[in-house]
Design a protein around this motif. Sequence first.
Motif: not given
Length: 104
Positions: A9-12, A65
Amino acid sequence: MYKFAFFVPESHLEPVKTAVFETGAGHLGHYDHCCWQVKGQGQFRPLEGSHPHLGTKGYIEKVEEYRVELICDDKLIKRAVAAMKLAHPYEEPAYEVIRLVDDF
């Protein structure tokens, strides 16, 4: 040599890439931290027994993602996969490991 691809995912995105690069993966000639990435949409449905980072059991979840691809030396691939799994927020991260040949 292997091609190692994973979905995150973009956050990680950056923390997972950093963990993988710290193993020495993504090194090509006189360059390091080499990868290719593209944004897309992942989909999954958590089932009973799961402990999802995102989503609700029994319901389809769609998430922005990235697919990240990089090369990895034979002696580093197991460490690179382990580092990705450790840094990744998902209980079951999706990934591919493909052996490359250079017989041409």
